[in-house]
Structure formats: structure tokens, C-alpha cells
Design a protein around this motif. Structure first.
Motif, mmCIF file in Angstrom:
data_model
loop_
_atom_site.group_PDB
_atom_site.id
_atom_site.type_symbol
_atom_site.label_atom_id
_atom_site.label_comp_id
_atom_site.label_asym_id
_atom_site.label_seq_id
_atom_site.Cartn_x
_atom_site.Cartn_y
_atom_site.Cartn_z
ATOM 1 N N UNK A 1 4.059 -6.981 -7.088
ATOM 2 C CA UNK A 1 2.817 -7.717 -7.312
ATOM 3 C C UNK A 1 1.835 -7.404 -6.194
ATOM 4 N N UNK A 2 0.629 -7.013 -6.583
ATOM 5 C CA UNK A 2 -0.424 -6.709 -5.614
ATOM 6 C C UNK A 2 -1.742 -7.240 -6.159
ATOM 7 N N UNK A 3 -2.361 -8.157 -5.396
ATOM 8 C CA UNK A 3 -3.616 -8.780 -5.811
ATOM 9 C C UNK A 3 -3.443 -9.448 -7.181
ATOM 10 N N UNK A 4 -4.283 -9.063 -8.155
ATOM 11 C CA UNK A 4 -4.254 -9.718 -9.460
ATOM 12 C C UNK A 4 -3.353 -9.007 -10.458
ATOM 13 N N UNK A 5 -2.795 -7.875 -10.062
ATOM 14 C CA UNK A 5 -2.013 -7.080 -10.987
ATOM 15 C C UNK A 5 -0.595 -6.849 -10.472
ATOM 16 N N UNK A 6 0.229 -6.324 -11.360
ATOM 17 C CA UNK A 6 1.581 -5.916 -10.982
ATOM 18 C C UNK A 6 1.687 -4.416 -11.209
ATOM 19 N N UNK A 7 2.156 -3.715 -10.201
ATOM 20 C CA UNK A 7 2.382 -2.276 -10.319
ATOM 21 C C UNK A 7 3.847 -2.025 -10.633
#
Length: 276
Positions: free
Chosen positions: A190-196
Motif C-alpha cells: 500500500x502506497x498513498x491512495x493505491x496498492x501496488x
């Protein structure tokens, strides 16, 4: 309250994940030294057979196992008890369900352990089991709560969980949308508003490809197979089979390495890697 280590008892561990069986066995040795683990098995049929052969005091029973699942094993044991009331083991379920699902069982006398199992929670379960064993010895029986209601709730949740398990996931890379097999994902972060999500590039096994999905890590964790994907940090879910090694530094911090990527393990998740 008396320490659980003062009471001699026997138990069986049933879980289809060898690593989790090892972790639970080692943790119990520390928390309850006089608890004798008489068998560890990886499927429901073996659990039932060992129970009837060795008749232990306690069964640590995983809900999701091949063949007979934990719910079916418990149902068969209770059916046997109706005919042979002299033997009535204590069942402690181990589950991968989130706290909201598990909270439905808190009013029942049977206990549960939520994976990843913490030592604190395991110690509390051992104390509860000790109390039931003491009451059983004193009164000749054990109050195990509303079993039929618990079995129905567990069966419904087990069926729901199986339906929701993801096999494929849509992810974006630039302007393109890709359909990726979940089994090929090395880890989610999870990074910021998204998930990589990260998986191996098609043209070079040493390069990782990054894709973006617009699903929260919490929602994602509820749809993944919890036996294959572990939440090692509030921002990271890893594919267990992709882990190259686990490292613990002198400071006590723990990391997993996946394709040379160093991913932090939260303190609450350290128990997943005991015995590795």
C-alpha cells in the motif's frame, strides 16, 4: 489466576500448513511446558483418527483443511460424543477470518485463535482451556456453549470465504489494463491512495513489474487465500512461496527478502516466522 504451565494435559494440532503447525507447537512449548503435543496432522481425516486413537484433552483445529475441514471434524466429534459421552475434548479453532467475522463467536465457550497467532492470545486460550479442564475434572463435564449455533456460523463463513478467494486480479500499468494471476504476484504494498502489486517481468526474471490496483489492502486481504498470502505489515501482503529468506537484525527488527527487495515485518507478525 493460576499459570497454565502448572497443569498436565495432552493436545493435537491440526493444520494443513507445516510452518504454522511448527510455530504453534513451539509457542505452546514456551507458554504451556506441561502440555504434551501427542500428534500434529495436516488434514481433517487424520485429525479425527488421531483424536479417537489418542483421546487428547485439547484439539487445536484449523478451519480450512483438505478433505474434512475443521467444522466437519468438530461436527463428527460431537456426534461421537452423543454416543460415547465419556470423552469430550476441548476444541480451540484457529482461523484466518478477520476480527469482524470472528467476533460472532466470542459469546461461545469454545475459543478461537486468529492467524497470525500472537503469543498473548495463545496464552489467554491456554488459560481458558486450563479452566475448562479443571471444571471438567471437578464436575465430570465441561460447559462448551451453544455448539450448534457455532457450527452453523463457522460453516457459513467458511463457504463465503471460499467463494471470495481471488484467482485473477485486474491491474493497471500506464494506460493499459492487465489481468494477472494472483498466484504470480510476489507481494502487494500500500502506497498513498493505491496498492501496488509486484510480479516478475516476462522478459527478465531479475526485474519486477509494478502494477496499480484501486482496492484497499484491507479489502484485498479479505479476498486472498490467507494460507498463501500473509499480512506481514499493515502496508504489505506477501506471497509466502515467494519469500527467499527472513532476516532479524540485532535491533529486533525483522524483514523478508523477495527478489532482493527488503520488506519490513511488523512486530505483531513476527510469530509467523518462528521456527524458520
Amino acid at each position: 489466576m493460576n499459570n497454565a504451565s502448572e497443569l498436565f494435559a495432552t493436545a493435537i494440532i491440526a493444520d494443513d500448513e507445516p510452518l504454522l503447525r511448527l510455530h504453534l507447537n513451539k509457542a505452546l512449548a514456551d507458554i504451556w511446558p506441561t502440555l504434551n503435543i501427542v500428534a500434529t496432522v495436516g488434514d481433517g481425516a487424520s485429525a479425527l483418527a488421531e483424536m479417537m486413537d489418542k483421546k487428547p484433552d485439547i484439539l487445536f483445529l484449523d478451519i480450512r483443511m483438505p478433505g474434512l475441514d475443521g467444522v466437519q471434524v468438530a461436527q463428527k466429534l460431537r456426534a461421537i460424543e452423543n454416543k460415547e459421552s465419556a470423552y469430550s475434548p476441548i476444541i480451540i479453532f484457529t482461523t484466518a477470518y478477520n476480527e469482524y467475522a470472528v467476533s460472532a463467536f466470542e459469546h461461545c465457550a469454545l475459543d478461537y485463535l486468529l492467524k497470525p497467532i500472537s503469543d498473548t492470545r495463545l496464552a489467554a486460550a491456554c488459560q481458558r482451556a486450563k479452566k475448562q479442564l479443571a471444571e471438567k475434572a471437578k464436575n465430570g463435564h465441561s460447559e462448551l456453549g451453544n455448539m450448534s449455533q457455532l457450527m452453523e456460523q463457522l460453516a457459513n463463513l467458511t463457504a463465503t470465504k471460499r467463494v471470495e478467494t481471488l484467482k485473477w486480479i485486474k491491474a493497471s500499468k500506464g494506460e493499459e489494463i492487465h489481468l494477472i494471476a494472483v498466484k504470480d504476484v510476489l507481494y502487494f504494498k500500500a502506497e498513498d491512495k493505491y496498492v501496488s502489486l509486484y510480479c516478475l517481468a516476462d522478459d527478465d526474471t531479475e526485474i519486477l513489474s509494478e502494477y496499480i490496483i484501486r482496492t484497499s489492502l484491507k479489502d484485498l486481504s479479505e479476498q486472498l487465500d490467507s494460507e498463501l498470502f500473509w499480512l506481514i505489515h499493515r502496508s504489505t501482503i506477501v506471497n509466502v512461496s515467494a519469500i527467499d529468506k527472513v532476516k532479524k537484525e540485532l535491533t529486533g527488527k525483522m524483514f523478508v527478502l523477495i527478489q532482493s527487495r527488503k520488506l519490513a515485518v511488523s512486530r505483531n507478525a513476527h510469530g509467523l516466522f518462528k521456527g524458520m
